[in-house]
Design an enzyme around this catalytic site. Structure first.
Site, PDB file in Angstrom:
ATOM      1  N   HIS A 157     -13.385 -18.367  40.644  1.00 32.54           N
ATOM      2  CA  HIS A 157     -13.041 -18.441  39.214  1.00 32.54           C
ATOM      3  C   HIS A 157     -14.301 -18.754  38.402  1.00 32.54           C
ATOM      4  O   HIS A 157     -14.965 -19.757  38.629  1.00 32.54           O
ATOM      5  CB  HIS A 157     -11.990 -19.546  39.015  1.00 32.54           C
ATOM      6  CG  HIS A 157     -11.205 -19.426  37.758  1.00 32.54           C
ATOM      7  ND1 HIS A 157     -10.504 -20.486  37.210  1.00 32.54           N
ATOM      8  CD2 HIS A 157     -10.970 -18.363  36.933  1.00 32.54           C
ATOM      9  CE1 HIS A 157      -9.897 -20.098  36.121  1.00 32.54           C
ATOM     10  NE2 HIS A 157     -10.166 -18.801  35.924  1.00 32.54           N
ATOM     11  N   ASP A 161      -8.731 -22.301  33.559  1.00 33.74           N
ATOM     12  CA  ASP A 161      -7.527 -21.884  32.844  1.00 33.74           C
ATOM     13  C   ASP A 161      -6.883 -23.107  32.190  1.00 33.74           C
ATOM     14  O   ASP A 161      -6.713 -24.150  32.833  1.00 33.74           O
ATOM     15  CB  ASP A 161      -6.530 -21.246  33.805  1.00 33.74           C
ATOM     16  CG  ASP A 161      -7.007 -19.916  34.346  1.00 33.74           C
ATOM     17  OD1 ASP A 161      -7.903 -19.319  33.708  1.00 33.74           O
ATOM     18  OD2 ASP A 161      -6.497 -19.481  35.393  1.00 33.74           O
ATOM     19  N   HIS A 236      -1.582 -18.009  29.713  1.00 37.41           N
ATOM     20  CA  HIS A 236      -2.533 -19.120  29.786  1.00 37.41           C
ATOM     21  C   HIS A 236      -3.780 -18.714  29.002  1.00 37.41           C
ATOM     22  O   HIS A 236      -3.878 -17.572  28.540  1.00 37.41           O
ATOM     23  CB  HIS A 236      -2.901 -19.452  31.246  1.00 37.41           C
ATOM     24  CG  HIS A 236      -3.710 -18.400  31.911  1.00 37.41           C
ATOM     25  ND1 HIS A 236      -3.155 -17.221  32.405  1.00 37.41           N
ATOM     26  CD2 HIS A 236      -5.047 -18.311  32.165  1.00 37.41           C
ATOM     27  CE1 HIS A 236      -4.094 -16.469  32.945  1.00 37.41           C
ATOM     28  NE2 HIS A 236      -5.266 -17.116  32.803  1.00 37.41           N
ATOM     29  N   HIS A 238      -7.857 -18.332  29.498  1.00 35.74           N
ATOM     30  CA  HIS A 238      -9.045 -18.385  30.357  1.00 35.74           C
ATOM     31  C   HIS A 238     -10.234 -18.755  29.467  1.00 35.74           C
ATOM     32  O   HIS A 238     -10.508 -18.065  28.475  1.00 35.74           O
ATOM     33  CB  HIS A 238      -9.289 -17.034  31.034  1.00 35.74           C
ATOM     34  CG  HIS A 238     -10.548 -17.003  31.846  1.00 35.74           C
ATOM     35  ND1 HIS A 238     -10.616 -17.489  33.134  1.00 35.74           N
ATOM     36  CD2 HIS A 238     -11.789 -16.536  31.543  1.00 35.74           C
ATOM     37  CE1 HIS A 238     -11.840 -17.337  33.603  1.00 35.74           C
ATOM     38  NE2 HIS A 238     -12.571 -16.746  32.638  1.00 35.74           N
TER      39      HIS A 238
END
Length: 264
Positions: A157, A161, A236, A238
């Site tokens: 990642h 998030d 969500h 990011h």
């Protein structure tokens, strides 16, 4: 000009000097007909009347004791009136001077107060523009930075998030200029902002955008609404922090925000 008075055993001689105030008083009495002037010796007064001397050049004024007293009173009254008028003028002048000074001081104080308020406002605005906030107020990190998964092309990642239902307000974390606003492939609808400190922040998967390229933003300003566009498994936000606008220059976004005073 000379005065002569009748004298005798029942009257003491009296001499009335002609001061400025006496002359002023006599002028008033003459205007009212109380004081007589004699132009020629041909109109001689009786033996028991006040005498005058005609020099041939000046008029002589006949003044007995009663008229002399009246002249003195008239002259004194005029002098007092002049003194009262002068005192009144001086008092008025001093009052005007005091009023002008009070006005000047009041204006100076008001100017100083305005300047202080303006300085305070500028300082407050400076602090506000240098303040950082979380991209979604009251939220929390649901997926950590560098979490491993096959969902990401890099294998980990590149941001974090923030938990958010679809349609939640997304805000700029600080002051900067929008350098990208639109479709970002796997990021869906995204915004990239060049921050005033030279770093970059990215906001992805939004359902809608509220800013355009070239627009300046301030801390807490809405830039769009959260969603689930692009490569996303659900609503969500990011969020990434980068050293450049390009993919792959990411830095720890949580450390970045905490370094700017944001409690996460």
């Amino acid at each position: 000009m000379a005065f002569t008075r009748p004298t005798g055993k029942h009257r003491r001689p009296r001499r009335t000097p002609l001061t400025g105030t006496h002359i002023a008083g006599m002028a008033t009495l003459a205007a009212s007909g109380v004081v007589a002037t004699v132009a020629s010796p041909a109109f001689a007064a009786p033996d028991d009347s006040p005498r005058f001397e005609d020099t041939g050049l000046n008029q002589a004024i006949v003044v007995d004791d009663r008229l002399a007293d009246e002249i003195d009173v008239q002259a004194a009254n005029q002098e007092r009136a002049a003194q009262v008028a002068a005192a009144k003028q001086q008092a008025e002048a001093e009052a005007r001077k005091e009023a002008a000074e009070a006005k000047r001081k009041a204006e100076a104080a008001a100017k100083k107060e305005r300047a202080a308020k303006e300085r305070a406002a500028r300082e407050a605005e400076r602090k506000r523009l240098n303040t950082y906030v979380a991209p979604i107020a009251g939220s929390y990190v649901s997926t950590q930075y560098h979490a491993s998964s096959g969902l990401w092309s890099s294998g980990s990642h590149t941001g974090v998030d923030f938990h958010a239902a679809s349609g939640t307000k997304v805000q700029a974390v600080g002051s900067g200029t929008v350098v990208e606003a639109g479709w970002g492939g796997a990021y869906g609808n995204n915004v990239v902002i060049k921050m005033n400190d030279g770093t970059y922040t990215q906001y992805g998967h939004m359902s809608s955008l509220s800013v355009t390229v070239g627009q300046t933003v301030t801390p807490g300003q809405q830039i769009g609404l959260s969603g689930s566009t692009g490569n996303s498994t659900g609503p969500h936000l990011h969020f990434e922090a980068r050293t450049t606008a390009e993919y792959g220059s990411d830095i720890d976004p949580v450390a970045y925000l905490r370094g700017h005073g944001v409690a996460i």
